[in-house]
Design a protein around this motif. Structure first.
Motif, PDB file in Angstrom:
ATOM      1  N   GLY A  72       3.432 -13.791 -14.240  1.00  0.00           N
ATOM      2  CA  GLY A  72       3.918 -14.382 -13.007  1.00  0.00           C
ATOM      3  C   GLY A  72       4.504 -13.364 -12.039  1.00  0.00           C
ATOM      4  O   GLY A  72       5.000 -13.728 -10.974  1.00  0.00           O
ATOM      5  N   TRP A  73       4.448 -12.070 -12.386  1.00  0.00           N
ATOM      6  CA  TRP A  73       5.017 -11.041 -11.513  1.00  0.00           C
ATOM      7  C   TRP A  73       4.318 -11.069 -10.164  1.00  0.00           C
ATOM      8  O   TRP A  73       3.098 -11.184 -10.066  1.00  0.00           O
ATOM      9  CB  TRP A  73       4.865  -9.661 -12.156  1.00  0.00           C
ATOM     10  N   GLU A  74       5.114 -10.956  -9.113  1.00  0.00           N
ATOM     11  CA  GLU A  74       4.603 -10.833  -7.758  1.00  0.00           C
ATOM     12  C   GLU A  74       5.336  -9.699  -7.074  1.00  0.00           C
ATOM     13  O   GLU A  74       6.553  -9.571  -7.224  1.00  0.00           O
ATOM     14  CB  GLU A  74       4.822 -12.115  -6.965  1.00  0.00           C
ATOM     15  N   GLY A  75       4.613  -8.905  -6.358  1.00  0.00           N
ATOM     16  CA  GLY A  75       5.250  -7.815  -5.649  1.00  0.00           C
ATOM     17  C   GLY A  75       4.251  -6.949  -4.924  1.00  0.00           C
ATOM     18  O   GLY A  75       3.077  -7.290  -4.775  1.00  0.00           O
ATOM     19  N   THR A  76       4.750  -5.805  -4.489  1.00  0.00           N
ATOM     20  CA  THR A  76       3.956  -4.830  -3.755  1.00  0.00           C
ATOM     21  C   THR A  76       3.825  -3.572  -4.598  1.00  0.00           C
ATOM     22  O   THR A  76       4.785  -3.148  -5.241  1.00  0.00           O
ATOM     23  CB  THR A  76       4.633  -4.491  -2.410  1.00  0.00           C
ATOM     24  N   CYS A  77       2.646  -3.011  -4.567  1.00  0.00           N
ATOM     25  CA  CYS A  77       2.385  -1.758  -5.278  1.00  0.00           C
ATOM     26  C   CYS A  77       1.930  -0.706  -4.272  1.00  0.00           C
ATOM     27  O   CYS A  77       1.141  -1.002  -3.371  1.00  0.00           O
ATOM     28  CB  CYS A  77       1.299  -1.946  -6.332  1.00  0.00           C
ATOM     29  N   HIS A  78       2.424   0.494  -4.448  1.00  0.00           N
ATOM     30  CA  HIS A  78       1.977   1.645  -3.667  1.00  0.00           C
ATOM     31  C   HIS A  78       1.187   2.536  -4.618  1.00  0.00           C
ATOM     32  O   HIS A  78       1.682   2.910  -5.688  1.00  0.00           O
ATOM     33  CB  HIS A  78       3.171   2.408  -3.090  1.00  0.00           C
ATOM     34  N   VAL A  79      -0.041   2.872  -4.255  1.00  0.00           N
ATOM     35  CA  VAL A  79      -0.890   3.735  -5.077  1.00  0.00           C
ATOM     36  C   VAL A  79      -0.478   5.177  -4.786  1.00  0.00           C
ATOM     37  O   VAL A  79      -0.874   5.753  -3.776  1.00  0.00           O
ATOM     38  CB  VAL A  79      -2.384   3.509  -4.780  1.00  0.00           C
ATOM     39  N   LEU A  91       3.740   2.665  -7.750  1.00  0.00           N
ATOM     40  CA  LEU A  91       5.162   2.427  -7.548  1.00  0.00           C
ATOM     41  C   LEU A  91       5.281   0.958  -7.164  1.00  0.00           C
ATOM     42  O   LEU A  91       4.610   0.498  -6.230  1.00  0.00           O
ATOM     43  CB  LEU A  91       5.711   3.333  -6.453  1.00  0.00           C
ATOM     44  N   THR A  92       6.103   0.192  -7.894  1.00  0.00           N
ATOM     45  CA  THR A  92       6.155  -1.246  -7.697  1.00  0.00           C
ATOM     46  C   THR A  92       7.493  -1.686  -7.115  1.00  0.00           C
ATOM     47  O   THR A  92       8.536  -1.122  -7.432  1.00  0.00           O
ATOM     48  CB  THR A  92       5.923  -1.990  -9.029  1.00  0.00           C
ATOM     49  N   THR A  93       7.431  -2.701  -6.265  1.00  0.00           N
ATOM     50  CA  THR A  93       8.630  -3.337  -5.735  1.00  0.00           C
ATOM     51  C   THR A  93       8.416  -4.838  -5.758  1.00  0.00           C
ATOM     52  O   THR A  93       7.303  -5.333  -5.538  1.00  0.00           O
ATOM     53  CB  THR A  93       8.952  -2.890  -4.290  1.00  0.00           C
ATOM     54  N   SER A  94       9.489  -5.556  -6.062  1.00  0.00           N
ATOM     55  CA  SER A  94       9.450  -7.013  -6.124  1.00  0.00           C
ATOM     56  C   SER A  94      10.846  -7.522  -5.827  1.00  0.00           C
ATOM     57  O   SER A  94      11.834  -6.918  -6.265  1.00  0.00           O
ATOM     58  CB  SER A  94       9.021  -7.456  -7.532  1.00  0.00           C
ATOM     59  N   PRO A  95      10.950  -8.629  -5.089  1.00  0.00           N
ATOM     60  CA  PRO A  95      12.282  -9.133  -4.738  1.00  0.00           C
ATOM     61  C   PRO A  95      13.166  -9.461  -5.946  1.00  0.00           C
ATOM     62  O   PRO A  95      14.373  -9.331  -5.881  1.00  0.00           O
ATOM     63  CB  PRO A  95      11.984 -10.401  -3.935  1.00  0.00           C
ATOM     64  N   ASP A  96      12.561  -9.873  -7.055  1.00  0.00           N
ATOM     65  CA  ASP A  96      13.338 -10.311  -8.216  1.00  0.00           C
ATOM     66  C   ASP A  96      13.393  -9.291  -9.348  1.00  0.00           C
ATOM     67  O   ASP A  96      13.914  -9.591 -10.414  1.00  0.00           O
ATOM     68  CB  ASP A  96      12.760 -11.623  -8.753  1.00  0.00           C
ATOM     69  N   GLU A  97      12.843  -8.118  -9.135  1.00  0.00           N
ATOM     70  CA  GLU A  97      12.740  -7.119 -10.193  1.00  0.00           C
ATOM     71  C   GLU A  97      13.198  -5.759  -9.664  1.00  0.00           C
ATOM     72  O   GLU A  97      13.135  -5.503  -8.466  1.00  0.00           O
ATOM     73  CB  GLU A  97      11.287  -6.989 -10.659  1.00  0.00           C
ATOM     74  N   PRO A  98      13.592  -4.876 -10.576  1.00  0.00           N
ATOM     75  CA  PRO A  98      13.903  -3.511 -10.126  1.00  0.00           C
ATOM     76  C   PRO A  98      12.614  -2.784  -9.744  1.00  0.00           C
ATOM     77  O   PRO A  98      11.531  -3.129 -10.216  1.00  0.00           O
ATOM     78  CB  PRO A  98      14.539  -2.875 -11.365  1.00  0.00           C
ATOM     79  N   ASP A  99      12.745  -1.795  -8.858  1.00  0.00           N
ATOM     80  CA  ASP A  99      11.588  -0.955  -8.541  1.00  0.00           C
ATOM     81  C   ASP A  99      11.127  -0.278  -9.814  1.00  0.00           C
ATOM     82  O   ASP A  99      11.935   0.055 -10.692  1.00  0.00           O
ATOM     83  CB  ASP A  99      11.959   0.097  -7.495  1.00  0.00           C
ATOM     84  N   GLY A 100       9.833  -0.098  -9.937  1.00  0.00           N
ATOM     85  CA  GLY A 100       9.313   0.489 -11.157  1.00  0.00           C
ATOM     86  C   GLY A 100       8.184   1.462 -10.899  1.00  0.00           C
ATOM     87  O   GLY A 100       7.720   1.650  -9.776  1.00  0.00           O
ATOM     88  N   VAL A 101       7.756   2.070 -11.987  1.00  0.00           N
ATOM     89  CA  VAL A 101       6.631   2.996 -11.983  1.00  0.00           C
ATOM     90  C   VAL A 101       5.693   2.529 -13.084  1.00  0.00           C
ATOM     91  O   VAL A 101       6.115   2.289 -14.217  1.00  0.00           O
ATOM     92  CB  VAL A 101       7.086   4.447 -12.259  1.00  0.00           C
ATOM     93  N   PHE A 102       4.424   2.401 -12.745  1.00  0.00           N
ATOM     94  CA  PHE A 102       3.414   1.944 -13.687  1.00  0.00           C
ATOM     95  C   PHE A 102       2.324   3.003 -13.710  1.00  0.00           C
ATOM     96  O   PHE A 102       1.658   3.239 -12.706  1.00  0.00           O
ATOM     97  CB  PHE A 102       2.862   0.596 -13.208  1.00  0.00           C
ATOM     98  N   GLU A 103       2.177   3.679 -14.856  1.00  0.00           N
ATOM     99  CA  GLU A 103       1.210   4.769 -14.967  1.00  0.00           C
ATOM    100  C   GLU A 103       0.154   4.442 -16.005  1.00  0.00           C
ATOM    101  O   GLU A 103       0.465   4.018 -17.114  1.00  0.00           O
ATOM    102  CB  GLU A 103       1.915   6.069 -15.343  1.00  0.00           C
TER     103      GLU A 103
END
Length: 178
Positions: A72-79, A91-103
Motif C-alpha cells: 500500500g506504499w504511496e510516494g515519490t521516487c527519484h531515480v 530516493l523515496t519520499t512519502s507523506p506517511d513514511e521517512p525518506d528512504g533509499v532503495f538500492e
C-alpha cells in the motif's frame, strides 16, 4: 537468513542498523537473465503486473509517483542511479513514511541472476514490518516471472512478520559477555 522447505516459512532477508536507521537486505536467485529481470523491475507495464502503478520519468535523474499493491506504499521516487542492467538507486519520499533509499543490484550467475535489494532509512522500531513487506514484493516478482499470481499480501505478511520481529529483536538485543 532462514530457509525452510517449500510451503513453509522462507525468510530471504536480513536486518541491520546503520547510523541509527534500519536496513533491510534481501537476496534472491532468479532463473532469468539480467536483461529480463531488469525489464521486470523498470518497465512500467511489467511493474503494474506484480508491484504496482508507476507514473512519471523512470530514467536517471527522473521522478515518478508509485503505488505498491502489496504494502500500500504511496510516494515519490527519484531515480538517482540507473545503470542497466546492473544497478538502480531510488530516493523515496512519502507523506506517511521517512525518506528512504532503495538500492537494487543484479549479478549474473550462469543462467541465473542474483537480485540484491537494500531498503535503507526506516525507523528501527518499524524494521520488521518493512522486512516482511519488502519480502512480499520480492516474492511477487518471483511469482510474476514464473507466470503465477501475486500472493495474498495480508496472509503472507501475517506469516512473515513474526520471523522478522525475531530478527529485529536479535538486532536490538543487549550484548552479554558472560
Amino acid at each position: 537468513m532462514t530457509t525452510n522447505s517449500p510451503g513453509s516459512l522462507h525468510v530471504l532477508g536480513s536486518l541491520r542498523a546503520e547510523n541509527g536507521k534500519g536496513v533491510v537486505r534481501l537476496e534472491h536467485r532468479f532463473d532469468a537473465d539480467a536483461e529480463d529481470l531488469w525489464s521486470a523491475l523498470t518497465d512500467p507495464g511489467r511493474l503494474a503486473r506484480w508491484l504496482g502503478v508507476v507514473d512519471g520519468d523512470l530514467r536517471e535523474r527522473g521522478d515518478f509517483r508509485a503505488h505498491f499493491f502489496a504494502s500500500g506504499w504511496e510516494g515519490t521516487c527519484h531515480v538517482d542511479v540507473c545503470r542497466a542492467p546492473q544497478r538502480l538507486l531510488l530516493l523515496t519520499t512519502s507523506p506517511d513514511e521517512p525518506d528512504g533509499v532503495f538500492e537494487v543490484t543484479l549479478n549474473s550467475a550462469g543462467e541465473q541472476t542474483v537480485l540484491v535489494i537494500e531498503d535503507r532509512g526506516m525507523p528501527l522500531g518499524q524494521i520488521a514490518a518493512y522486512g516482511a513487506g519488502d519480502q512480499i514484493h520480492v516474492e511477487d516478482l518471483a511469482a510474476y516471472l514464473a507466470g503465477s499470481e501475486r500472493c495474498d499480501a495480508l496472509v503472507r505478511w501475517q506469516e512473515l512478520h513474526p520471523a522478522y520481529l525475531q530478527l529485529a529483536a536479535d538486532l536490538t538485543a543487549p550484548c552479554s559477555l558472560a
